[in-house]
Design an enzyme around this catalytic site. Structure first.
Site, PDB file in Angstrom:
ATOM      1  N   HIS A 472       0.836  -1.201   0.000  1.00 12.70           N
ATOM      2  CA  HIS A 472       0.000   0.000   0.000  1.00 12.70           C
ATOM      3  C   HIS A 472       0.874   1.255   0.000  1.00 12.70           C
ATOM      4  CE1 HIS A 472      -3.284  -2.472   2.332  1.00 12.70           C
ATOM      5  NE2 HIS A 472      -3.246  -2.778   1.050  1.00 12.70           N
TER       6      HIS A 472
HETATM    7  C1  LIG Z   1      -0.015  -7.613  -4.263  1.00 11.03           C
HETATM    8  C2  LIG Z   1      -0.954  -6.503  -3.888  1.00 11.03           C
HETATM    9  C3  LIG Z   1      -2.055  -6.775  -3.082  1.00 11.03           C
HETATM   10  C4  LIG Z   1      -2.905  -5.734  -2.719  1.00 11.03           C
HETATM   11  N1  LIG Z   1      -4.056  -6.029  -2.023  1.00 11.03           N
HETATM   12  C5  LIG Z   1      -4.973  -5.052  -1.828  1.00 11.03           C
HETATM   13  C6  LIG Z   1      -6.252  -5.362  -1.275  1.00 11.03           C
HETATM   14  O1  LIG Z   1      -6.576  -6.522  -0.989  1.00 11.03           O
HETATM   15  N2  LIG Z   1      -7.126  -4.341  -1.095  1.00 11.03           N
HETATM   16  C7  LIG Z   1      -6.820  -3.042  -1.417  1.00 11.03           C
HETATM   17  O2  LIG Z   1      -7.650  -2.154  -1.195  1.00 11.03           O
HETATM   18  N3  LIG Z   1      -5.604  -2.734  -1.936  1.00 11.03           N
HETATM   19  C8  LIG Z   1      -4.706  -3.702  -2.180  1.00 11.03           C
HETATM   20  N4  LIG Z   1      -3.515  -3.393  -2.784  1.00 11.03           N
HETATM   21  C9  LIG Z   1      -3.218  -1.977  -3.049  1.00 11.03           C
HETATM   22  C10 LIG Z   1      -4.013  -1.368  -4.211  1.00 11.03           C
HETATM   23  O3  LIG Z   1      -4.226  -2.308  -5.231  1.00 11.03           O
HETATM   24  C11 LIG Z   1      -3.234  -0.135  -4.720  1.00 11.03           C
HETATM   25  O4  LIG Z   1      -3.145   0.816  -3.672  1.00 11.03           O
HETATM   26  C12 LIG Z   1      -3.894   0.555  -5.904  1.00 11.03           C
HETATM   27  O5  LIG Z   1      -4.249  -0.364  -6.908  1.00 11.03           O
HETATM   28  C13 LIG Z   1      -2.931   1.606  -6.460  1.00 11.03           C
HETATM   29  O6  LIG Z   1      -3.550   2.282  -7.528  1.00 11.03           O
HETATM   30  P1  LIG Z   1      -2.748   3.324  -8.417  1.00 11.03           P
HETATM   31  O7  LIG Z   1      -3.709   3.807  -9.432  1.00 11.03           O
HETATM   32  O8  LIG Z   1      -2.087   4.296  -7.524  1.00 11.03           O
HETATM   33  O9  LIG Z   1      -1.571   2.498  -9.103  1.00 11.03           O
HETATM   34  P2  LIG Z   1      -1.595   1.176  -9.983  1.00 11.03           P
HETATM   35  O10 LIG Z   1      -2.857   0.427  -9.815  1.00 11.03           O
HETATM   36  O11 LIG Z   1      -0.306   0.488  -9.693  1.00 11.03           O
HETATM   37  O12 LIG Z   1      -1.593   1.716 -11.479  1.00 11.03           O
HETATM   38  C14 LIG Z   1      -0.484   2.268 -12.120  1.00 11.03           C
HETATM   39  C15 LIG Z   1      -0.581   1.876 -13.605  1.00 11.03           C
HETATM   40  O13 LIG Z   1       0.289   2.702 -14.352  1.00 11.03           O
HETATM   41  C16 LIG Z   1       1.026   1.922 -15.266  1.00 11.03           C
HETATM   42  N5  LIG Z   1       2.267   2.651 -15.506  1.00 11.03           N
HETATM   43  C17 LIG Z   1       3.221   2.966 -14.597  1.00 11.03           C
HETATM   44  N6  LIG Z   1       4.201   3.682 -15.178  1.00 11.03           N
HETATM   45  C18 LIG Z   1       3.857   3.826 -16.470  1.00 11.03           C
HETATM   46  C19 LIG Z   1       4.486   4.469 -17.559  1.00 11.03           C
HETATM   47  N7  LIG Z   1       5.654   5.107 -17.425  1.00 11.03           N
HETATM   48  N8  LIG Z   1       3.869   4.424 -18.776  1.00 11.03           N
HETATM   49  C20 LIG Z   1       2.671   3.799 -18.923  1.00 11.03           C
HETATM   50  N9  LIG Z   1       2.046   3.169 -17.908  1.00 11.03           N
HETATM   51  C21 LIG Z   1       2.626   3.191 -16.689  1.00 11.03           C
HETATM   52  C22 LIG Z   1       1.220   0.605 -14.524  1.00 11.03           C
HETATM   53  O14 LIG Z   1       1.548  -0.445 -15.398  1.00 11.03           O
HETATM   54  C23 LIG Z   1      -0.144   0.440 -13.853  1.00 11.03           C
HETATM   55  O15 LIG Z   1      -1.071  -0.186 -14.702  1.00 11.03           O
HETATM   56  C24 LIG Z   1      -2.638  -4.402  -3.147  1.00 11.03           C
HETATM   57  C25 LIG Z   1      -1.550  -4.137  -3.966  1.00 11.03           C
HETATM   58  C26 LIG Z   1      -0.716  -5.179  -4.360  1.00 11.03           C
HETATM   59  C27 LIG Z   1       0.429  -4.889  -5.284  1.00 11.03           C
END
Ligand SMILES: Cc1cc2nc3c(=O)[nH]c(=O)nc-3n(C[C@H](O)[C@H](O)[C@H](O)COP(=O)(O)OP(=O)(O)OC[C@H]3O[C@@H](n4cnc5c(N)ncnc54)[C@H](O)[C@@H]3O)c2cc1C
Length: 533
Positions: A472
């Site tokens: 997280h």
């Molecule tokens: C293993 C795991 C288990 C988890 N379990 C839970 C849970 O049970 N419940 C919960 O609430 N949360 C959970 N989380 C946390 C939650 O999923 C994250 O906090 C949330 O998804 C983050 O969202 P985000 O949009 O910030 O980033 P992300 O969902 O990581 O999205 C970022 C996206 O940007 C893309 N990207 C990055 N850099 C570039 C670039 N330069 N060019 C193009 N694309 C790019 C990536 O490929 C990705 O698709 C978990 C996370 C993980 C990894």
């Protein structure tokens, strides 16, 4: 491609999928969504119990790990991050939790007007279709389906009875008016038993719109500027560099490691660090990449008498369960194995919970097994003990100016005594739970930390050797108004124009619960801010 769009969103993760949907729904804007990963069509991404396989697929992950952690005897901690449509919401554990109202009031008080609990609650309601139906705390027609876990083999009643017998508060609804206590786990799984990732809930329904353009397998390498104004991005696809232009704004939704990386690659970050990497400084902001916060956790494990979820993992039963899931969307593989989630205060004087317990009626290393192929593993219950408000802070920095070089992540876990103390109290709370009610009858030997581990020093040694994280990470492009703020409360990057960050990285502090729902809330609110600007 050198087309022009109103908005370019970088990253189709939890936040990016929400933006792609909301910014295109009235048909008035053209949006380009660029994702480094590819399709989320694998059954492991759809079948809830496939999540361990989904997390472990290196082709769909960025492959990060921390630098040697100074307070963990130099251990490197793995940092899985989804590189696929839906980002981490396609590979995560699906637990749905919002945290405590005080977590958002804390954001407001840290210089983020408009982000207190009363301000964000309408967005939590807007985003969900809750199994509870619509009400003052829940939505009834949002894109994200929230379901309860409910299966006899999860031993929910026994766990809840034990919690009550041990004197823990009980909660009907951790997202309702009492955000404390033991409650049934809730998961982002839809009515057909499919994972409700941001890609499935938000992106897929929007893809048919002519004003949304999605490019996959495309990694954004830098932001393009005209003077001080962001005007587009450069990205690499199939080995070739492309540029796309945005007339309104570029929105970074690459997550807590990649959004600060892109800012730094584009000259926005700590000046000395950028110069060391040979990058021309556009905005000197020491906050970029700093303030990295993450929930630390340790596992407890108890041998138990009687069956656990391990029984459901016998090869023949598992095969039937997969079939049942595929045909009917039900059964043990259509949900998660975390029976109960608890947010507890380990000291009465605390104003909000400091520890989360996630109780699972299965051993940690459980996997599919077959009679006759090795010894059947012993039955155990396991529990995650998660510290909700850690004091330790880390940093994301560049390894080099090459966008392909993985970022350097130092979490600095356990750099504060309070973080040890809270985890110790969490372990002791866990022991209280397993000594009471039906669990008291059921539970035999404590295998983790182990009965020998009693003194503070023993527990600290266990914590240091076994500490993991919940995945997280937040805070590396912190929203606020102070010197180290990276974005303002409208999520605009300070010091330049037409550039925003919308993802987990903008959170000033980590909410006291799992972070997917808070990220989706942030993106829902951001979409409104952007449409009104
Ligand atoms: C293993 C795991 C288990 C988890 N379990 C839970 C849970 O049970 N419940 C919960 O609430 N949360 C959970 N989380 C946390 C939650 O999923 C994250 O906090 C949330 O998804 C983050 O969202 P985000 O949009 O910030 O980033 P992300 O969902 O990581 O999205 C970022 C996206 O940007 C893309 N990207 C990055 N850099 C570039 C670039 N330069 N060019 C193009 N694309 C790019 C990536 O490929 C990705 O698709 C978990 C996370 C993980 C990894």
């Amino acid at each position: 491609m050198s087309q022009e769009f109103d908005h370019i969103v970088v990253g189709a993760g939890s936040a990016g999928c929400v933006l792609a949907n909301r910014l295109t729904e009235d048909g008035a804007r053209r949006v380009l969504l660029i994702e480094a990963g590819g399709s989320d069509a694998s059954p492991f991404h759809a079948m809830p119990l496939g999540f361990m396989a989904a997390m472990a697929d290196p082709a769909k992950d960025w492959g990060y790990a921390t630098e040697p952690e100074p307070h963990l005897d130099g251990r490197r901690v793995p940092l899985p991050r989804g590189r696929v449509l839906g980002g981490c919401s396609t590979t995560n554990g699906m637990i749905y939790m919002r945290g405590h109202s005080g977590d958002y009031d804390e954001w407001r008080d840290l210089g983020c007007p408009g982000w207190g609990y009363d301000d964000v609650l309408p967005y939590f309601r807007k985003m969900e279709t809750s199994w509870r139906g619509p009400g003052p705390y829940h939505g009834g027609d949002g894109p994200l389906t929230v379901s309860p876990v409910s299966h006899p083999w999860l031993r929910i009643d026994q766990i809840m009875e034990s919690a009550a017998a041990a004197g823990f508060p009980m909660s009907e609804d951790l997202s309702g008016d009492r955000q404390e206590g033991f409650a049934l786990s809730e998961v982002t799984v839809d009515r057909r038993g499919r994972r409700a990732s941001a890609a499935r809930a938000y992106l897929r329904p929007a893809l048919k719109r002519p004003n949304l353009h999605l490019v996959t397998h495309a990694q954004v390498t830098r932001i393009l500027f005209d003077g001080n104004r962001a005007v587009g991005v450069e990205y690499r696809r199939d080995g070739a560099l492309h540029q796309s232009r945005a007339t309104r704004d570029v929105i970074l939704s690459g997550g807590s490691y990649n959004s600060p990386q892109l800012l730094m690659l584009s000259g926005i970050g700590p000046a000395a660090h950028l110069r060391d990497q040979g990058i021309e400084v556009r905005v000197d902001n020491p906050g970029v990449g700093g303030n990295l916060s993450e929930h630390p956790l340790v596992y407890g494990e108890f041998a138990v008498t009687g069956d656990t979820f391990l029984r459901q993992l016998r090869l023949d039963r598992a095969a039937l369960s997969v079939l049942r899931w595929a045909l009917l969307g039900s059964g043990p593989f259509a949900s998660q194995v975390t029976s109960c989630a608890a947010l507890i205060r380990t000291l009465p004087e605390l104003t909000r919970p400091d520890i989360q317990l996630m109780v699972m009626p299965v051993r940690l290393d459980a996997k599919i097994w077959a009679p006759g192929l090795g010894k059947r593993l012993a039955d155990m219950f396991s529990v995650m003990v998660i510290q909700l408000h850690p004091e330790s802070r880390g940093r994301v920095s560049l390894r080099s100016a090459d966008p392909d070089d993985k970022v350097r992540v130092q979490l600095n876990l356990l750099s504060h005594e309070r973080d040890y103390a809270e985890l110790r109290r969490g372990i002791r709370a866990l022991r209280t739970l397993f000594g009471a009610g039906p669990l008291g009858q059921l539970a035999g030997r404590e295998t983790k930390p182990g009965a020998h581990c009693q003194s503070d020093a023993d527990l600290d040694a266990f914590i240091r050797a076994n500490l993991r994280i919940t995945q997280h990470p937040v805070g590396t492009c912190r929203m606020g108004t102070g010197d180290d703020a990276v974005v303002d409360p409208q999520l605009r990057v300070i010091g330049v124009e037409n550039l925003r960050v919308v993802d987990a990285s903008i959170m000033p502090t980590v909410p006291g619960g799992n972070t997917n729902a808070p990220v989706i809330m942030v993106a829902e609110k951001a979409a409104d801010l952007i449409r009104r600007s």
